[in-house]
Structure formats: structure tokens, C-alpha cells
Design an enzyme around this catalytic site. Structure first.
Site, PDB file in Angstrom:
ATOM      1  N   HIS A  97       0.838  -1.210   0.000  1.00 10.48           N
ATOM      2  CA  HIS A  97       0.000   0.000   0.000  1.00 10.48           C
ATOM      3  C   HIS A  97       0.860   1.242   0.000  1.00 10.48           C
ATOM      4  O   HIS A  97       0.613   2.197  -0.697  1.00 10.48           O
ATOM      5  CB  HIS A  97      -0.867   0.069   1.252  1.00 10.48           C
ATOM      6  CG  HIS A  97      -1.355  -1.252   1.668  1.00 10.48           C
ATOM      7  ND1 HIS A  97      -0.929  -1.888   2.799  1.00 10.48           N
ATOM      8  CD2 HIS A  97      -2.217  -2.071   1.063  1.00 10.48           C
ATOM      9  CE1 HIS A  97      -1.509  -3.050   2.880  1.00 10.48           C
ATOM     10  NE2 HIS A  97      -2.295  -3.200   1.845  1.00 10.48           N
ATOM     11  N   ARG A 101      -5.670   1.147 -12.548  1.00  2.77           N
ATOM     12  CA  ARG A 101      -5.606  -0.119 -11.801  1.00  2.77           C
ATOM     13  C   ARG A 101      -6.620  -0.072 -10.658  1.00  2.77           C
ATOM     14  O   ARG A 101      -6.334   0.425  -9.579  1.00  2.77           O
ATOM     15  CB  ARG A 101      -4.200  -0.318 -11.241  1.00  2.77           C
ATOM     16  CG  ARG A 101      -3.118  -0.534 -12.293  1.00  2.77           C
ATOM     17  CD  ARG A 101      -1.766  -0.679 -11.616  1.00  2.77           C
ATOM     18  NE  ARG A 101      -0.764  -1.296 -12.454  1.00  2.77           N
ATOM     19  CZ  ARG A 101       0.290  -0.635 -12.965  1.00  2.77           C
ATOM     20  NH1 ARG A 101       0.458   0.632 -12.727  1.00  2.77           N
ATOM     21  NH2 ARG A 101       1.175  -1.289 -13.711  1.00  2.77           N
ATOM     22  N   ARG A 138      -9.155  -0.903 -15.765  1.00  5.22           N
ATOM     23  CA  ARG A 138      -8.853  -2.327 -15.755  1.00  5.22           C
ATOM     24  C   ARG A 138      -9.582  -2.944 -14.560  1.00  5.22           C
ATOM     25  O   ARG A 138      -9.498  -2.419 -13.448  1.00  5.22           O
ATOM     26  CB  ARG A 138      -7.353  -2.535 -15.612  1.00  5.22           C
ATOM     27  CG  ARG A 138      -7.003  -3.979 -15.821  1.00  5.22           C
ATOM     28  CD  ARG A 138      -5.985  -4.650 -14.995  1.00  5.22           C
ATOM     29  NE  ARG A 138      -5.307  -4.071 -13.922  1.00  5.22           N
ATOM     30  CZ  ARG A 138      -3.979  -4.103 -13.789  1.00  5.22           C
ATOM     31  NH1 ARG A 138      -3.238  -4.585 -14.753  1.00  5.22           N
ATOM     32  NH2 ARG A 138      -3.413  -3.647 -12.713  1.00  5.22           N
ATOM     33  N   GLU A 195      -1.240 -10.276 -21.482  1.00 10.25           N
ATOM     34  CA  GLU A 195      -0.188 -10.509 -20.492  1.00 10.25           C
ATOM     35  C   GLU A 195       0.266 -11.963 -20.504  1.00 10.25           C
ATOM     36  O   GLU A 195       1.339 -12.289 -20.034  1.00 10.25           O
ATOM     37  CB  GLU A 195      -0.694 -10.145 -19.095  1.00 10.25           C
ATOM     38  CG  GLU A 195      -1.143  -8.690 -18.994  1.00 10.25           C
ATOM     39  CD  GLU A 195      -1.595  -8.323 -17.601  1.00 10.25           C
ATOM     40  OE1 GLU A 195      -0.787  -7.712 -16.884  1.00 10.25           O
ATOM     41  OE2 GLU A 195      -2.739  -8.652 -17.225  1.00 10.25           O
ATOM     42  N   ASN A 252       4.848  -5.819 -18.063  1.00  9.42           N
ATOM     43  CA  ASN A 252       5.384  -6.303 -16.771  1.00  9.42           C
ATOM     44  C   ASN A 252       5.109  -7.796 -16.631  1.00  9.42           C
ATOM     45  O   ASN A 252       5.996  -8.576 -16.308  1.00  9.42           O
ATOM     46  CB  ASN A 252       4.730  -5.584 -15.590  1.00  9.42           C
ATOM     47  CG  ASN A 252       4.866  -4.077 -15.679  1.00  9.42           C
ATOM     48  OD1 ASN A 252       5.757  -3.591 -16.360  1.00  9.42           O
ATOM     49  ND2 ASN A 252       3.994  -3.360 -15.007  1.00  9.42           N
ATOM     50  N   ARG A 298       8.825 -11.126 -11.831  1.00 11.75           N
ATOM     51  CA  ARG A 298       9.065  -9.686 -11.968  1.00 11.75           C
ATOM     52  C   ARG A 298       9.477  -9.043 -10.651  1.00 11.75           C
ATOM     53  O   ARG A 298      10.045  -7.958 -10.638  1.00 11.75           O
ATOM     54  CB  ARG A 298       7.813  -8.996 -12.527  1.00 11.75           C
ATOM     55  CG  ARG A 298       6.617  -9.106 -11.625  1.00 11.75           C
ATOM     56  CD  ARG A 298       5.335  -8.687 -12.329  1.00 11.75           C
ATOM     57  NE  ARG A 298       4.962  -7.308 -12.037  1.00 11.75           N
ATOM     58  CZ  ARG A 298       3.804  -6.766 -12.389  1.00 11.75           C
ATOM     59  NH1 ARG A 298       2.917  -7.491 -13.068  1.00 11.75           N
ATOM     60  NH2 ARG A 298       3.525  -5.531 -12.091  1.00 11.75           N
ATOM     61  N   CYS A 322       1.073  -0.844 -21.930  1.00 12.05           N
ATOM     62  CA  CYS A 322       0.891  -0.148 -20.655  1.00 12.05           C
ATOM     63  C   CYS A 322       1.756  -0.677 -19.514  1.00 12.05           C
ATOM     64  O   CYS A 322       1.493  -0.424 -18.358  1.00 12.05           O
ATOM     65  CB  CYS A 322      -0.581  -0.154 -20.242  1.00 12.05           C
ATOM     66  SG  CYS A 322      -1.218  -1.797 -19.886  1.00 12.05           S
TER      67      CYS A 322
HETATM   68  C1  PEP Z   1       1.532  -5.277 -16.614  1.00 13.11           C
HETATM   69  O1  PEP Z   1       1.520  -6.435 -16.210  1.00 13.11           O
HETATM   70  O2  PEP Z   1       2.358  -4.847 -17.439  1.00 13.11           O
HETATM   71  C2  PEP Z   1       0.564  -4.312 -16.098  1.00 13.11           C
HETATM   72  C3  PEP Z   1       0.499  -3.103 -16.620  1.00 13.11           C
HETATM   73  O3  PEP Z   1      -0.207  -4.692 -15.061  1.00 13.11           O
HETATM   74  P1  PEP Z   1       0.319  -4.732 -13.564  1.00 13.11           P
HETATM   75  O4  PEP Z   1       1.689  -4.125 -13.531  1.00 13.11           O
HETATM   76  O5  PEP Z   1      -0.659  -3.992 -12.758  1.00 13.11           O
HETATM   77  O6  PEP Z   1       0.344  -6.206 -13.291  1.00 13.11           O
HETATM   78 MG    MG Z   2      -0.179  -7.172 -15.096  1.00 10.66          MG
END
Ligand code: PEP
Ligand code: MG
Length: 756
Positions: free
Chosen positions: A370, A477, A513, A612, A635, A646, A683
Site C-alpha cells: 500500500h 488499476r 482495468r 499478459e 510487466n 518480476r 501499458c
Molecule cells: C503489466 O503487467 O504490465 C501491467 C500493466 O499490469 P500490472 O503491472 O498492474 O500487473
Molecule cells: Mg499485469
């Protein structure tokens, strides 16, 4: 019963009273330490009482009653040496009936301690920092009773606070005992929100106020304690009763456990014992808090750790209740506050005055914690995962939070401050340059427009739309609202947030999203099953489809918020086209429901997918005519593409998006989307880094969504780029056998005047 025959409370009360008399009498520090050990030995009917203080890495005998006086300042035990060293190392009391047989016993002939068998040592601790050990010894082999251990611990705690408060004024002249940390230190952590800041330490969980360790009137003190206990219990009960609909079953459980703990007789009993023994209510709570922390540090069992964490939270609530129920952040804040804490709970950071908060340094935290989410939204730097941070600072210390290098500098010297002043000035000059670009078009030198969008998650973020001149929100998000609140947000709260966001965005588009929970994004009030591979587990849309009530509620809120205007919704981690179909059907169902309620609904509806999971890249043609757009979340896509977590720093930098396989893969996706007539954007965080953005534009991407801090640098890069020229230069590189193309692409940028 204590050896003096008095019950524990009475025993420590007597010692505490005498301690105060000794302190009040004044005189040289050494004389007062001598008086202190004499008094404790007499009160506890001990043959020996000694005070060891830490000077550098050794524990030095500072005062003794019972050992040979010539050993004072001569006996020195190295870190971890002897029983004293053991107490210092573990920060726990050590109670032995027959000390000389203990494997760590170290015999020092100069002390003449051979005739003593019983040994009780307790750490002299303050702010989790051990700076000495207080010892009593007796000839007879016996274990000291719990009440004696407790009395000695209480004295050690009061002693620690008195020393820290300057009660032994000339003590630091007498020795370089480090009671308050004073040396500069550099501590490594992990960066969770970018930036640099210099400021003044504000401790999130302040110590009990100094100077009032011993109570003048135990009866009055017990009453204060009683009132504060009632206050926090009533608070918790009000949260539970206040609004039954607000709490999900799970969050109610959490609060109820909490309320139950607040009724815990043994916790309350410990606190009452403390005040009856002569401590102020604050000192009694402080003592309990220290115990909980010490236990927590030793506890392996996650369940037990969690309970101890809850108890510590209660201690903190109680301390605040004693301080006239000050709200968080109501403590005086310097203008350049840097908040230091072990961890911050949901919403806590938001309670501090944002204007004065320059940075954040935590012992815990994570990329999706958070605190990190809110710090990024506020645009303040944050470094987390810094070991033993809290015990190494005092409120008022100077501190540098350097998220560029993932470290903090405590009490920096003038040279370091000067260097940071320059770096901060440089950053602010760059920020001004980016601000000037705000209203300039994001268009390449050869006339290709690129849409630069913002990644957001809280209403706070949306203000960056105006500041940066971004074209809209490319990724909102929605789970952030869930992650920063203490309980599951209700339908109305969700609707309000989405409406606020749309209103703040004005005529700029916002892509929402749907909930992306699971993996590393966990809710404090939702118990999730422990999974072996959370990133590959039950997360994102998978939860949404298996628990459609949660997703439908959210869709209902989005539809209501977008009444009369455009609504763009996208689903995270869509892996198969069937999943998309099922999710899209839920949207239609909610649209029908809204119409049945007489709502006119959104003026336009676009439903998109996040790409993704690599599998979806091979099914793009099947999305034709179904999805309105595709957005690549690099990501996650890269984590699955390279099979590299990640959030794991060991593998995080191992693979590069700027590599032949990854770039070829992205190019394939772009071609497939173009063939299917699907608008495509990117994104992930990579879109906000100029070199990556340059390469993506060269590959033909023209919609990039990124954190606010990326917009200025990426726009500057775009305005200096000839996209067609770069695309031609990239083509042969994509045939190369090299893995990372980072060096070649950087060289291209330098040679061609691309501003990175
Ligand atoms: C991603 O996975 O690239 C993404 C934008 O979503 P998050 O980082 O919120 O998983
Ligand atoms: Mg993601």
C-alpha cells in the site's frame, strides 16, 4: 515472591522510586551509576549488581556492586563474548541457576566473580537498540523468579530512557557509549517509488514520551490506562457495528479477532502490572510493545508473527489513545518530513499531511505494498526493505532517501548533503524542462503522433493528467482502491471513485482495468489460499470469473459511474478467448440490469483485453470483432515470456525487453493486431523509459501508457526522434544473434541526437 519478601509490583515500585531519587539528587554520572547498582543489589537482595554499557563493539563494565571495583572500566567483553555478550546479542533476558557451567560463560579473573552461581542479565534497550546489559548475581545456585526478572527488566527500561533523555548528562563525555546513534550511515534497501529527498526523520510509531517513565500516582495512572483501553475497544467495536454492510465476512473476522485481542486478559494484565509496579501508563505500554517486538523477531511461525503484529498494533493504538487520541499524522510535522516506519498499514500514509511529506523509508514494503502505491501516487520517493532501520534513527535526525540508488543516508555529513543538493537541483531543472513540454505535441520529427497516456490507480494520480499533459488514462488499476482500504469497498464507494476519476479526466479517455488481485497483490482483509506459484495461480480475471459476484459488482459500479459518457473497460491476464467471452458476457448482463433499473447507461462501451499471457498472442485473430482494443502489459507478459519473476531481484535484471526474442514477439503481436483491426497500446512500466519507448515507436507502437514520471522524458525523446530512420536501423539488429540490444540502441540514440 521477591527475595525481599515484597510482591513484584511493590518491589519494582520501591526500586523505581529510589531510582528517581538518585536521578534527582544530581552529581556526576559515575557516582550516580555507583549509587544505582548499590540500590538495586540491596533491593533485590543480590550479591552483585553490575551495569555494562556498550562502547563501540565491546560491553564495558561501568559500575558494580559486589565485583571487584578495580574491574570497572577494565573488564571489556567483545561483541557476543560471555553471558553479557549473549544478552546483548539476543536482546533477551538470560536467567541461569549455575552460570559457570554455561558454554558461553567467560571467566574474567579481575572481576572476582568465581563464587557466584545464579546469573540474571537483561538488555538495556531503547528503540530496539541494545546499548548495555544490567546484571544481578547471587552465590546460591537458583533461578530468579518471574517477578524478579520482570523487576530488573523494568528498571533496565527506565534506565535506558533516562540515559537517552540526558539523565546522565555527562555520560557521553565519560565514554563513547552510543545511546543515540550519531554517526553517518548508509543503508541499502529497494526502491519502490522514484525520486530523491533530504529531510527530517519523523517516526511513524513514536516512542512513549520521554521523561514520564515513572508514575507519580499509580492509582491515577491505572485510571488513565483504563480509560485508554476503553477508548480503543469502543473504537474497534464502532468499526464493527458501524455499518454491517460495509464489511465483508473476511474483514469482519479480522476486526473481530482484533477486538478480541483488545479484550485479552493477559495483555491487559501485563499493562496493569506495569502501572502497579510504578511505571507511567505510557511506559507500561512501551514495555509491552518492546516485548511483542522482541518476540516477533524470534518467531518463525507466520501465524504467531501475525498475532504479535496485531498486538503491537494495539500497543500503538493505546499509546495514541493515551496521547489524547491523537490521530496519525497529528504529531508535529516538520516541513521536510521523511516518514520512517517498519511498515505502514492500509491508508495510514494518506493520513499524513501530503504537503509536508518529502519521502518514505521502511523496513518492510514491496512493489505492490500500500505504501508504495500511495507513495508513487503522491510522487514522493520511497525506499523499503531496509534492515533494522527503525533502531538506527531518532526523530529529528537528518536523512536522505535516494530511490535512484535504492538507499538511505542517515545523518549525512556536509559533503554528502552538498552532493545531494546538486542532484536534487538537477532533477528539478529537468522537471522544469518537462513541464515546459507539457503543451507541446508528442510527435516525432518525421511527423508521427504518439499518444502518451497515464497509468493511475487512485484519484490522487489523476491530477497528473493536467500536470503532464497526458492524453488520457491508459491503465486505471482499480485494485489499488481495494488495496489501500481497510475493508472491501462497497458498491457506492467504487462508483464514487470511478465517477471522480471520470470527472477529473474531463474529456480525456480513461481505460479502467477490472480487479487484478492475487499474485503479489493481496488484500489484508481477504484470506487467500497459499499457492505454490502465486504468479501462475488464481489471480486477476481467473478470480473474477470464478467469483463473479465481485466482478459484477465492480462492473455495475463502472456502468453507473459512466452514465451518459464513454466507458472503456479491460480485463487483466486474459489467457484464452473463452475467458474474454465470459467476461464480456458479464458486462452485457450488467448493462441489461442497469437498463432495467431505468438508467441510460454509458454513451459508448468499449471492452478490451490486456495481453499478459503469451498464449493470447497466438489467438489475436479470434478476438476480431469481439474486443475493442488490446493493451500489452509488458510487466507480466515479460515475466511469463522469460519465466522470470518480476519481483525477484535475482532474476529481475537477467532478461531484457530490448532483446531480439522479446522485440520480435512484440512485433508479431503488433502485426496480428493490425491484421485484425484491433487498436493496440502498451501499458507496462517499460513504456515509460525513453530507450524502450524509442524502440517501441520504431516497431510501430503509437499508444504508450506509463507512470506520470515517464511522460516528460518520453515526450522529449519522441520530439527528437526520426521514427522511420530508427525503424530502418532496428531492422538489421533484429536479425542479429545478440541477446540484449541495449548497447546498440543507446549508441543509435547518441549518434542520432535522440534525447534519452
Ligand atoms: C503489466 O503487467 O504490465 C501491467 C500493466 O499490469 P500490472 O503491472 O498492474 O500487473
Ligand atoms: Mg499485469
Amino acid at each position: 515472591m521477591s527475595p525481599a519478601g515484597a510482591p513484584a509490583g511493590g518491589g519494582s515500585r520501591l526500586i523505581l522510586r529510589k531510582l528517581r531519587e538518585i536521578m534527582a539528587a544530581g552529581g556526576a554520572a559515575q557516582a550516580r551509576l555507583d549509587a544505582l547498582v548499590r540500590m538495586i543489589a540491596a533491593a533485590m537482595v543480590a550479591d552483585v549488581c553490575s551495569i555494562y554499557l556498550k562502547r563501540g563493539d565491546v560491553h564495558e563494565l561501568f559500575a558494580t556492586e559486589g565485583l571487584k571495583p578495580e574491574a570497572v572500566h577494565r573488564t571489556r567483553l567483545k561483541a557476543g563474548e560471555g553471558l553479557v555478550g549473549l544478552v546483548g546479542e539476543t536482546a533477551r533476558p538470560l536467567n541461569l541457576a549455575d552460570a559457570p557451567v554455561h558454554p558461553r560463560f567467560s571467566y574474567r579473573p579481575e572481576t572476582g566473580e568465581d563464587p557466584y552461581n545464579a546469573f540474571l542479565g537483561v538488555p538495556i534497550v531503547r528503540s530496539e537498540r541494545v546499548f548495555g546489559v544490567l546484571v544481578v548475581q547471587n552465590r546460591v545456585a537458583k533461578l530468579y523468579g518471574d517477578d524478579e526478572v520482570e523487576a530488573l527488566q523494568t528498571v533496565a527500561m527506565v534506565l535506558a530512557e533516562m540515559v537517552a533523555a540526558g539523565g546522565f548528562g555527562d555520560l557521553s563525555g565519560l565514554a563513547d557509549v552510543e545511546i543515540r546513534p550519531s554517526r553517518p550511515e548508509r543503508l541499502q534497501g529497494r526502491a519502490f517509488s522514484d525520486g530523491l529527498a533530504i529531510g527530517t526523520v519523523v517516526l511513524h510509531e513514536p516512542h512513549a514520551p520521554l521523561g514520564r517513565m515513572i508514575a507519580d500516582d499509580p492509582v491515577r495512572e491505572e485510571k488513565r490506562l483504563e480509560e485508554a483501553l476503553q477508548h480503543i475497544r469502543a473504537d474497534l467495536q464502532a468499526m464493527i457495528d458501524g455499518d454491517p454492510g460495509r464489511l465483508s465476512g473476511v474483514s469482519r473476522d479480522v476486526l473481530e479477532t482484533f477486538a478480541l485481542l483488545a479484550q485479552d486478559r493477559s495483555w491487559e494484565g501485563r499493562l496493569r502490572d506495569g502501572v502497579r509496579a510504578g511505571l507511567s501508563a505510557e511506559a507500561a505500554v512501551e514495555r509491552a510493545r518492546q516485548e511483542h517486538r522482541a518476540k516477533m523477531q524470534g518467531a518463525r511461525d507466520p501465524y504467531l508473527r501475525e498475532r504479535l503484529h496485531d498486538l503491537e498494533d494495539l500497543d500503538n493504538r493505546l499509546l495514541r489513545a493515551l496521547g489524547k487520541a491523537e490521530k496519525l499524522g497529528a504529531q508535529p510535522m516538520p516541513d521536510d518530513a521523511i516518514l520512517v516506519a517498519r511498515d505502514l498499514g492500509p491508508a495510514e500514509l494518506l493520513e499524513y499531511a501530503p504537503g509536508r511529506l518529502r519521502g518514505l523509508a521502511l523496513e518492510e514494503g514491496g512493489q505492490s505494498s500500500h505504501a508504495a502505491i500511495v507513495a508513487r501516487a503522491l510522487g514522493i520517493p520511497m525506499v523499503g526493505r531496509i534492515q533494522s532501520l527503525v533502531s538506527r534513527v531518532e526523530p529529528g535526525d537528518r536523512i536522505v532517501v535516494d530511490a535512484e540508488r535504492a538507499e538511505v543516508q542517515l545523518r549525512p555529513g556536509v559533503d554528502i548533503v552538498r552532493a545531494y543538493d546538486q542532484r536534487i537541483a538537477l532533477r528539478s531543472a529537468r522537471a522544469q524542462e518537462f513541464a515546459r513540454l507539457r503543451d507541446q505535441p508528442a510527435e516525432t520529427r518525421d511527423g508521427r503522433p504518439v499518444s502518451l497516456l497515464l497509468n493511475a490507480g487512485l484519484t490522487l494520480d489523476v491530477q497528473h493528467l493536467g500536470e503532464t499533459g497526458a492524453a488520457g488514462v491508459g491503465l486505471f488499476r482499480t485494485e489499488f482502491q481495494f488495496m489501500v482500504s481497510e475493508t472491501l469497498p462497497r458498491l457506492e464507494a467504487q462508483t464514487r471513485l470511478y465517477r471522480d476519476v471520470l470527472e477529473q479526466a474531463g474529456d480525456k479517455p480513461v481505460t479502467f482495468r477490472t480487479l487484478d488481485l492475487g499474485g503479489d497483490k493481496v488484500l489484508p482483509y481477504m484470506v487467500a489460499e497459499r499457492e505454490e506459484n502465486p504468479a501462475l495461480g488464481w489471480r486477476a480475471l481467473r478470480i473474477g470469473l470464478d467469483r463473479p459476484a465481485l466482478l459484477r459488482y465492480q462492473l455495475r459500479a463502472l456502468i453507473a459511474a459512466a452514465e451518459g459518457r464513454g466507458l472503456r473497460v479491460m480485463f487483466p491476464l486474459v489467457t484464452t478467448v473463452e475467458e474474454f467471452d465470459a467476461a464480456a458476457a458479464l458486462v452485457q448482463r450488467e448493462m441489461a440490469w442497469a437498463r432495467k433499473q431505468g438508467a441510460q447507461g454509458p454513451a459508448r462501451l468499449e471492452i478490451g483485453v490486456m495481453l499478459e499471457a503469451p498464449a493470447l498472442a497466438f489467438a489475436i485473430d479470434a478476438l476480431k470483432g469481439k474486443a475493442a482494443f488490446v493493451s500489452i502489459g509488458t510487466n507480466d507478459l515479460m515475466q511469463y515470456f522469460f519465466a522470470a519473476d518480476r519481483n525477484n531481484p535475482r532474476v529481475g535484471d537477467r532478461y531484457d525487453l530490448l532483446s531480439v526474442p522479446a522485440l520480435r514477439f512484440l512485433r508479431e503481436v503488433r502485426t496480428a493486431c493490425a491484421a485484425a483491426g484491433l487498436p493496440l497500446s502498451i501499458c507496462g512500466e517499460a513504456a515509460g523509459r525513453p530507450l524502450e519507448a524509442m524502440t517501441l515507436v520504431a516497431l510501430g507502437f503509437d499508444r504508450l501508457s506509463m507512470p506520470a514520471s515517464g511522460i516528460g522524458p518520453v515526450k522529449r525523446m519522441i520530439r527528437s526522434l526520426d521514427a522511420a530512420h530508427c525503424a530502418r536501423a532496428l531492422e538489421p539488429l533484429l536479425q542479429s544473434t545478440k541477446n540484449s540490444l541495449r548497447t546498440e540502441l543507446s549508441a543509435y540514440a547518441t549518434a542520432n541526437g535522440v534525447a534519452l
